[in-house]
Motif scaffolding. Structure first.
Motif, PDB file in Angstrom:
ATOM      1  N   ARG A  19       0.836  -1.211   0.000  1.00 54.17           N
ATOM      2  CA  ARG A  19       0.000   0.000   0.000  1.00 54.17           C
ATOM      3  C   ARG A  19       0.866   1.255   0.000  1.00 54.17           C
ATOM      4  O   ARG A  19       0.558   2.236  -0.681  1.00 54.17           O
ATOM      5  N   VAL A  20       1.939   1.235   0.758  1.00 53.09           N
ATOM      6  CA  VAL A  20       2.833   2.398   0.817  1.00 53.09           C
ATOM      7  C   VAL A  20       3.541   2.591  -0.521  1.00 53.09           C
ATOM      8  O   VAL A  20       3.600   3.702  -1.060  1.00 53.09           O
ATOM      9  N   LEU A  21       4.078   1.514  -1.080  1.00 54.66           N
ATOM     10  CA  LEU A  21       4.839   1.622  -2.326  1.00 54.66           C
ATOM     11  C   LEU A  21       3.958   2.050  -3.495  1.00 54.66           C
ATOM     12  O   LEU A  21       4.423   2.750  -4.401  1.00 54.66           O
ATOM     13  N   ARG A  22       2.695   1.657  -3.472  1.00 54.04           N
ATOM     14  CA  ARG A  22       1.783   2.073  -4.545  1.00 54.04           C
ATOM     15  C   ARG A  22       1.539   3.584  -4.533  1.00 54.04           C
ATOM     16  O   ARG A  22       1.148   4.152  -5.547  1.00 54.04           O
ATOM     17  N   GLY A  23       1.763   4.212  -3.405  1.00 54.70           N
ATOM     18  CA  GLY A  23       1.575   5.659  -3.315  1.00 54.70           C
ATOM     19  C   GLY A  23       2.806   6.466  -3.655  1.00 54.70           C
ATOM     20  O   GLY A  23       2.793   7.694  -3.541  1.00 54.70           O
ATOM     21  N   CYS A  24       3.878   5.802  -4.089  1.00 49.75           N
ATOM     22  CA  CYS A  24       5.144   6.475  -4.390  1.00 49.75           C
ATOM     23  C   CYS A  24       5.237   6.738  -5.884  1.00 49.75           C
ATOM     24  O   CYS A  24       5.203   5.804  -6.695  1.00 49.75           O
ATOM     25  N   SER A  25       5.385   8.003  -6.273  1.00 50.27           N
ATOM     26  CA  SER A  25       5.406   8.371  -7.687  1.00 50.27           C
ATOM     27  C   SER A  25       6.592   7.753  -8.427  1.00 50.27           C
ATOM     28  O   SER A  25       6.469   7.395  -9.598  1.00 50.27           O
ATOM     29  N   LEU A  26       7.733   7.603  -7.763  1.00 45.00           N
ATOM     30  CA  LEU A  26       8.904   7.031  -8.433  1.00 45.00           C
ATOM     31  C   LEU A  26       8.641   5.613  -8.915  1.00 45.00           C
ATOM     32  O   LEU A  26       9.153   5.189  -9.950  1.00 45.00           O
ATOM     33  N   LEU A  27       7.817   4.867  -8.177  1.00 44.81           N
ATOM     34  CA  LEU A  27       7.577   3.462  -8.478  1.00 44.81           C
ATOM     35  C   LEU A  27       6.366   3.242  -9.378  1.00 44.81           C
ATOM     36  O   LEU A  27       6.026   2.097  -9.685  1.00 44.81           O
ATOM     37  N   SER A  28       5.727   4.322  -9.799  1.00 45.53           N
ATOM     38  CA  SER A  28       4.477   4.178 -10.552  1.00 45.53           C
ATOM     39  C   SER A  28       4.681   3.555 -11.927  1.00 45.53           C
ATOM     40  O   SER A  28       3.717   3.125 -12.557  1.00 45.53           O
ATOM     41  N   GLY A  29       5.929   3.490 -12.394  1.00 48.81           N
ATOM     42  CA  GLY A  29       6.180   2.849 -13.681  1.00 48.81           C
ATOM     43  C   GLY A  29       6.319   1.348 -13.602  1.00 48.81           C
ATOM     44  O   GLY A  29       6.320   0.658 -14.631  1.00 48.81           O
ATOM     45  N   LEU A  30       6.444   0.811 -12.405  1.00 50.08           N
ATOM     46  CA  LEU A  30       6.575  -0.641 -12.240  1.00 50.08           C
ATOM     47  C   LEU A  30       5.211  -1.316 -12.327  1.00 50.08           C
ATOM     48  O   LEU A  30       4.230  -0.812 -11.763  1.00 50.08           O
ATOM     49  N   PRO A  31       5.112  -2.470 -12.997  1.00 49.90           N
ATOM     50  CA  PRO A  31       3.843  -3.207 -13.000  1.00 49.90           C
ATOM     51  C   PRO A  31       3.544  -3.753 -11.607  1.00 49.90           C
ATOM     52  O   PRO A  31       4.422  -3.826 -10.742  1.00 49.90           O
ATOM     53  N   ASP A  32       2.302  -4.165 -11.414  1.00 51.03           N
ATOM     54  CA  ASP A  32       1.870  -4.582 -10.085  1.00 51.03           C
ATOM     55  C   ASP A  32       2.674  -5.766  -9.570  1.00 51.03           C
ATOM     56  O   ASP A  32       2.988  -5.834  -8.377  1.00 51.03           O
ATOM     57  N   GLU A  33       3.021  -6.707 -10.455  1.00 56.39           N
ATOM     58  CA  GLU A  33       3.779  -7.872  -9.969  1.00 56.39           C
ATOM     59  C   GLU A  33       5.161  -7.462  -9.440  1.00 56.39           C
ATOM     60  O   GLU A  33       5.685  -8.049  -8.484  1.00 56.39           O
ATOM     61  N   ALA A  34       5.758  -6.426 -10.048  1.00 58.51           N
ATOM     62  CA  ALA A  34       7.047  -5.939  -9.567  1.00 58.51           C
ATOM     63  C   ALA A  34       6.894  -5.245  -8.221  1.00 58.51           C
ATOM     64  O   ALA A  34       7.742  -5.390  -7.323  1.00 58.51           O
ATOM     65  N   LEU A  35       5.815  -4.473  -8.070  1.00 58.83           N
ATOM     66  CA  LEU A  35       5.569  -3.822  -6.783  1.00 58.83           C
ATOM     67  C   LEU A  35       5.364  -4.858  -5.680  1.00 58.83           C
ATOM     68  O   LEU A  35       5.808  -4.659  -4.543  1.00 58.83           O
TER      69      LEU A  35
END
Length: 248
Positions: A19-35
């Protein structure tokens, strides 16, 4: 904030990290499986106000995302006084040395309030980028924005009046606090916590001087300031104002 309890299940911690990482703009380019991979490898690190999280010069490679509370990035003057450079709130990321392992941290990070970081090991993050290269455009865009902002702040010291310098710093902070819902929305409003005392410390000004400058920017409709929070309603309008101010 308490540590993870023994009965906390690994899946619960991973879901929290996700949930925290999904709110980070830097990581928004990663697909969900990578997150999800990143969340499973990450650790939640609770902190207390004024706790030193990272010391200047420390060699440590990790991507840190603020999950709760706030973190200040600071330096120290020749007389030992702490100078706050920026303040990060939930969703914001720091730890640029994650892209250059072995390089020392240029600035220190200190807890500004009670809260929590979610830390992704540097090597794990770099491995994810290698396996999911589609994330690179977003990653490079965020790094370019930070570089542009940092160079602009340096330029401001010699070319801008005080309203321009403060305006540029507020624009920088607005960009640091944008989240996924604001990515690419140049006109989207951004609100973040910041007091007059914080601005005075950042800019080397008195509180009275900060008050006068904020009134100028508020009068132009470029910011709204109330109860220790700043709103930049239209980042593009503030950017145009700053560009025009250097041409006068």
């Amino acid at each position: 904030m308490s540590e993870n309890r023994p009965e906390d299940r690994p899946d619960d911690r991973s879901d929290h990290n996700l949930r925290v990482l999904r709110g980070c703009s830097l990581l928004s380019g990663l697909p969900d499986e990578a997150l999800r991979e990143a969340a499973a490898l990450a650790r939640a690190r609770p902190f207390r106000a004024n706790e030193v999280l990272y010391a200047r010069g420390e060699v440590q490679s990790a991507l840190s995302v603020v999950g709760a509370g706030s973190v200040r990035i600071s330096s120290t003057s020749s007389d030992g006084r702490e100078i706050m450079l920026t303040l990060f709130e939930p969703g914001a990321w720091f730890g640029d040395t994650v892209f250059s392992p072995g390089m020392p941290r240029v600035f220190g990070a200190t807890a500004h309030s009670d809260g929590e970081l979610v830390e992704v090991p540097g090597q794990a993050y770099r491995d994810l980028l290698a396996r999911y290269p589609q994330a690179y455009p977003r990653t490079l865009d965020m790094l370019s924005r930070r570089l542009w902002s940092a160079i602009s702040i340096i330029e401001d010291n010699g070319l801008r009046d005080m309203p321009g310098r403060v305006g540029r710093r507020l624009l920088f902070l607005a960009q640091m606090h944008e989240h996924d819902g604001q990515v690419g929305e140049a006109n989207g409003p951004v609100t973040f916590k910041l007091t007059r005392e914080h601005i005075a410390n950042m800019m080397g000004m008195t509180r009275q001087g900060v008050h006068r400058v904020l009134k100028v920017l508020e009068g132009e409709g470029l910011i709204a300031f109330s109860y220790g929070r700043v709103t930049v309603p239209d980042r593009e309008a503030l950017r145009r104002y700053l560009e025009e101010s250097t041409q006068k």
